[in-house]
Design a protein around this motif. Structure first.
Motif, PDB file in Angstrom:
ATOM      1  N   LEU A 207     -30.204  12.982  -2.916  1.00  8.81           N
ATOM      2  CA  LEU A 207     -30.928  14.200  -2.561  1.00  8.81           C
ATOM      3  C   LEU A 207     -30.482  15.386  -3.409  1.00  8.81           C
ATOM      4  O   LEU A 207     -31.306  16.202  -3.843  1.00  8.81           O
ATOM      5  N   LEU A 208     -29.183  15.502  -3.650  1.00  8.24           N
ATOM      6  CA  LEU A 208     -28.695  16.599  -4.481  1.00  8.24           C
ATOM      7  C   LEU A 208     -29.161  16.457  -5.920  1.00  8.24           C
ATOM      8  O   LEU A 208     -29.468  17.454  -6.587  1.00  8.24           O
ATOM      9  N   ALA A 209     -29.204  15.222  -6.417  1.00  8.06           N
ATOM     10  CA  ALA A 209     -29.724  15.007  -7.767  1.00  8.06           C
ATOM     11  C   ALA A 209     -31.202  15.373  -7.838  1.00  8.06           C
ATOM     12  O   ALA A 209     -31.656  16.021  -8.795  1.00  8.06           O
ATOM     13  N   PHE A 210     -31.962  14.984  -6.815  1.00 11.19           N
ATOM     14  CA  PHE A 210     -33.380  15.336  -6.772  1.00 11.19           C
ATOM     15  C   PHE A 210     -33.572  16.833  -6.572  1.00 11.19           C
ATOM     16  O   PHE A 210     -34.578  17.399  -7.005  1.00 11.19           O
ATOM     17  N   PHE A 211     -32.606  17.482  -5.910  1.00 13.45           N
ATOM     18  CA  PHE A 211     -32.669  18.922  -5.695  1.00 13.45           C
ATOM     19  C   PHE A 211     -32.749  19.676  -7.032  1.00 13.45           C
ATOM     20  O   PHE A 211     -33.516  20.633  -7.173  1.00 13.45           O
ATOM     21  N   LEU A 212     -31.966  19.241  -8.017  1.00 15.31           N
ATOM     22  CA  LEU A 212     -31.987  19.915  -9.318  1.00 15.31           C
ATOM     23  C   LEU A 212     -33.339  19.757 -10.002  1.00 15.31           C
ATOM     24  O   LEU A 212     -33.836  20.690 -10.646  1.00 15.31           O
ATOM     25  N   LEU A 213     -33.944  18.589  -9.862  1.00 14.68           N
ATOM     26  CA  LEU A 213     -35.284  18.407 -10.406  1.00 14.68           C
ATOM     27  C   LEU A 213     -36.283  19.279  -9.654  1.00 14.68           C
ATOM     28  O   LEU A 213     -37.224  19.819 -10.248  1.00 14.68           O
ATOM     29  N   GLY A 214     -36.073  19.415  -8.340  1.00 20.84           N
ATOM     30  CA  GLY A 214     -36.950  20.282  -7.561  1.00 20.84           C
ATOM     31  C   GLY A 214     -36.829  21.740  -7.960  1.00 20.84           C
ATOM     32  O   GLY A 214     -37.812  22.487  -7.947  1.00 20.84           O
ATOM     33  N   VAL A 215     -35.626  22.161  -8.340  1.00 24.51           N
ATOM     34  CA  VAL A 215     -35.433  23.541  -8.812  1.00 24.51           C
ATOM     35  C   VAL A 215     -36.271  23.779 -10.067  1.00 24.51           C
ATOM     36  O   VAL A 215     -36.931  24.819 -10.198  1.00 24.51           O
ATOM     37  N   PHE A 271     -32.231  22.174 -16.183  1.00 27.52           N
ATOM     38  CA  PHE A 271     -32.222  21.597 -14.832  1.00 27.52           C
ATOM     39  C   PHE A 271     -32.694  20.152 -14.850  1.00 27.52           C
ATOM     40  O   PHE A 271     -32.154  19.301 -14.130  1.00 27.52           O
ATOM     41  N   ASN A 272     -33.695  19.852 -15.659  1.00 27.11           N
ATOM     42  CA  ASN A 272     -34.181  18.477 -15.749  1.00 27.11           C
ATOM     43  C   ASN A 272     -33.125  17.541 -16.330  1.00 27.11           C
ATOM     44  O   ASN A 272     -32.935  16.420 -15.841  1.00 27.11           O
ATOM     45  N   LEU A 273     -32.432  17.988 -17.378  1.00 25.52           N
ATOM     46  CA  LEU A 273     -31.405  17.152 -17.990  1.00 25.52           C
ATOM     47  C   LEU A 273     -30.253  16.888 -17.023  1.00 25.52           C
ATOM     48  O   LEU A 273     -29.799  15.748 -16.879  1.00 25.52           O
ATOM     49  N   VAL A 274     -29.788  17.936 -16.355  1.00 31.68           N
ATOM     50  CA  VAL A 274     -28.691  17.757 -15.403  1.00 31.68           C
ATOM     51  C   VAL A 274     -29.143  16.895 -14.228  1.00 31.68           C
ATOM     52  O   VAL A 274     -28.425  15.989 -13.785  1.00 31.68           O
ATOM     53  N   GLY A 275     -30.332  17.150 -13.719  1.00 30.52           N
ATOM     54  CA  GLY A 275     -30.835  16.372 -12.597  1.00 30.52           C
ATOM     55  C   GLY A 275     -31.040  14.911 -12.936  1.00 30.52           C
ATOM     56  O   GLY A 275     -30.696  14.019 -12.144  1.00 30.52           O
ATOM     57  N   ASP A 276     -31.596  14.619 -14.123  1.00 27.88           N
ATOM     58  CA  ASP A 276     -31.795  13.227 -14.529  1.00 27.88           C
ATOM     59  C   ASP A 276     -30.471  12.498 -14.685  1.00 27.88           C
ATOM     60  O   ASP A 276     -30.342  11.329 -14.310  1.00 27.88           O
ATOM     61  N   THR A 277     -29.484  13.179 -15.252  1.00 23.99           N
ATOM     62  CA  THR A 277     -28.176  12.545 -15.431  1.00 23.99           C
ATOM     63  C   THR A 277     -27.527  12.227 -14.089  1.00 23.99           C
ATOM     64  O   THR A 277     -27.025  11.121 -13.871  1.00 23.99           O
ATOM     65  N   LEU A 278     -27.538  13.189 -13.184  1.00 21.53           N
ATOM     66  CA  LEU A 278     -26.937  12.954 -11.878  1.00 21.53           C
ATOM     67  C   LEU A 278     -27.729  11.929 -11.073  1.00 21.53           C
ATOM     68  O   LEU A 278     -27.149  11.150 -10.319  1.00 21.53           O
ATOM     69  N   ARG A 279     -29.046  11.917 -11.235  1.00 23.67           N
ATOM     70  CA  ARG A 279     -29.843  10.913 -10.527  1.00 23.67           C
ATOM     71  C   ARG A 279     -29.491   9.514 -10.994  1.00 23.67           C
ATOM     72  O   ARG A 279     -29.375   8.576 -10.193  1.00 23.67           O
ATOM     73  N   ALA A 280     -29.297   9.353 -12.311  1.00 23.77           N
ATOM     74  CA  ALA A 280     -28.922   8.039 -12.827  1.00 23.77           C
ATOM     75  C   ALA A 280     -27.550   7.608 -12.328  1.00 23.77           C
ATOM     76  O   ALA A 280     -27.322   6.426 -12.051  1.00 23.77           O
ATOM     77  N   LEU A 281     -26.629   8.559 -12.205  1.00 20.55           N
ATOM     78  CA  LEU A 281     -25.277   8.221 -11.740  1.00 20.55           C
ATOM     79  C   LEU A 281     -25.221   7.931 -10.252  1.00 20.55           C
ATOM     80  O   LEU A 281     -24.334   7.207  -9.791  1.00 20.55           O
ATOM     81  N   THR A 282     -26.144   8.512  -9.482  1.00 19.79           N
ATOM     82  CA  THR A 282     -26.129   8.318  -8.026  1.00 19.79           C
ATOM     83  C   THR A 282     -27.205   7.362  -7.548  1.00 19.79           C
ATOM     84  O   THR A 282     -27.426   7.256  -6.348  1.00 19.79           O
TER      85      THR A 282
END
Length: 289
Positions: A207-215, A271-282
């Motif tokens: 959810l937190l990873a998706f949150f960054l994409l939502g931002v 935000f997309n780059l950080v969110g995609d990276t964290l989404r892949a890790l989680t």
């Protein structure tokens, strides 16, 4: 002993690999976001000119010591408006997804755990909300309630609830039948304990990873509404409204549109780059509990 040495070697080899997963782009994006957030937070105390003060004798003035990025079509300092515009765009872009995260995450968590009629009701209501075109609905509600930052934030927060609900529900369905949840049920744990102690810590990561994409998406939507004149009320600045205002000066001062557009583009990309990276890790499919 040999097995222990091999395992230590494997960990030594895998540690740099895990560190390299973030990559250079992740750190560049994180640095950009840190700078933008710091400027937005410190905007009232920075030595900037008033972003709403007009000087018609200095309209579209070029770069100078007094106006580092020149002035806009009404003689307002462009640098000050860019920084205060970032403050508005990031306020809406961060708070609206927080509303979606809290309500959508809770609904998805409960729907994925309890299932049955409650899940049918939640999924059906979210489908009804998704049936409306989001941008058209945002335009209609904004026009009805009026232009203000709280109204815009509330509207975009409500529109983001279905997406967060689906992410939370999918993660909960994946985890609800895992061994640690079944063991907790066998030990007599209550529903509240299972949800808060077993499921929530694992569901919150995607959810937190998706949150960054939502931002990133929310910043774009806010910019689009402000560009159309239905975002923040003037003379308050946001990147979208600045792009709309600069559109009238493209032939004589294209920087008035390109500067806020560049800031919007780089921030959304970060935000997309950080969110995609964290989404892949989680990603729970990678074996995370």
């Amino acid at each position: 002993m040999a097995t222990l040495e091999l395992s230590l070697q494997d960990e030594a080899v895998s540690a740099p690999v895990r560190r390299r997963k973030l990559g250079v782009l992740f750190w560049l994006a994180s640095c950009w976001l840190a700078i933008i957030l710091a400027l937005a937070i410190l905007a009232p105390v920075l030595p900037l000119q008033n972003p709403v003060d007009m000087d018609m004798l200095e309209r579209r003035a070029p770069f100078s010591r007094e106006h580092w990025l020149g002035t806009d079509g009404l003689g307002r300092d462009e640098l000050a408006r860019l920084i205060f515009g970032a403050r508005v765009s990031l306020t809406v872009g961060l708070i609206a997804p927080m509303i979606s995260l809290v309500f959508g995450g809770a609904l998805g968590l409960f729907a994925g755990y309890f299932r049955g009629r409650f899940e049918t009701l939640v999924v059906g209501s979210m489908d009804v909300l998704l049936a409306f075109p989001p941008l058209i609905l945002a335009l209609a509600v904004t026009a009805y309630l009026g232009q203000s930052v709280p109204n815009l934030t509330m509207i975009l927060g409500v529109l983001g609830i279905p997406a967060f609900m689906r992410v939370a529900r999918a993660a909960t369905l994946t985890l609800a039948r895992r061994e640690f949840v079944i063991a907790a049920e066998a030990l007599g744990a209550s529903h509240a304990r299972i949800i808060l102690r077993e499921l929530l810590p694992n569901v919150i990561l995607p959810l937190l990873a998706f949150f960054l994409l939502g931002v990133a998406v929310t910043i774009v939507v806010e910019g689009a509404l402000s560009f159309l004149g239905l975002g923040v009320p003037p003379p308050m600045a946001s990147w979208g409204s600045m792009i709309g205002e600069g559109r009238e000066s493209l032939d004589v001062a294209p920087r008035l549109a390109f500067l806020p557009a560049t800031g919007l583009f780089l921030t959304v990309l970060a935000f997309n780059l950080v969110g995609d990276t964290l989404r892949a890790l989680t990603d729970p499919r990678q074996g995370a509990l």
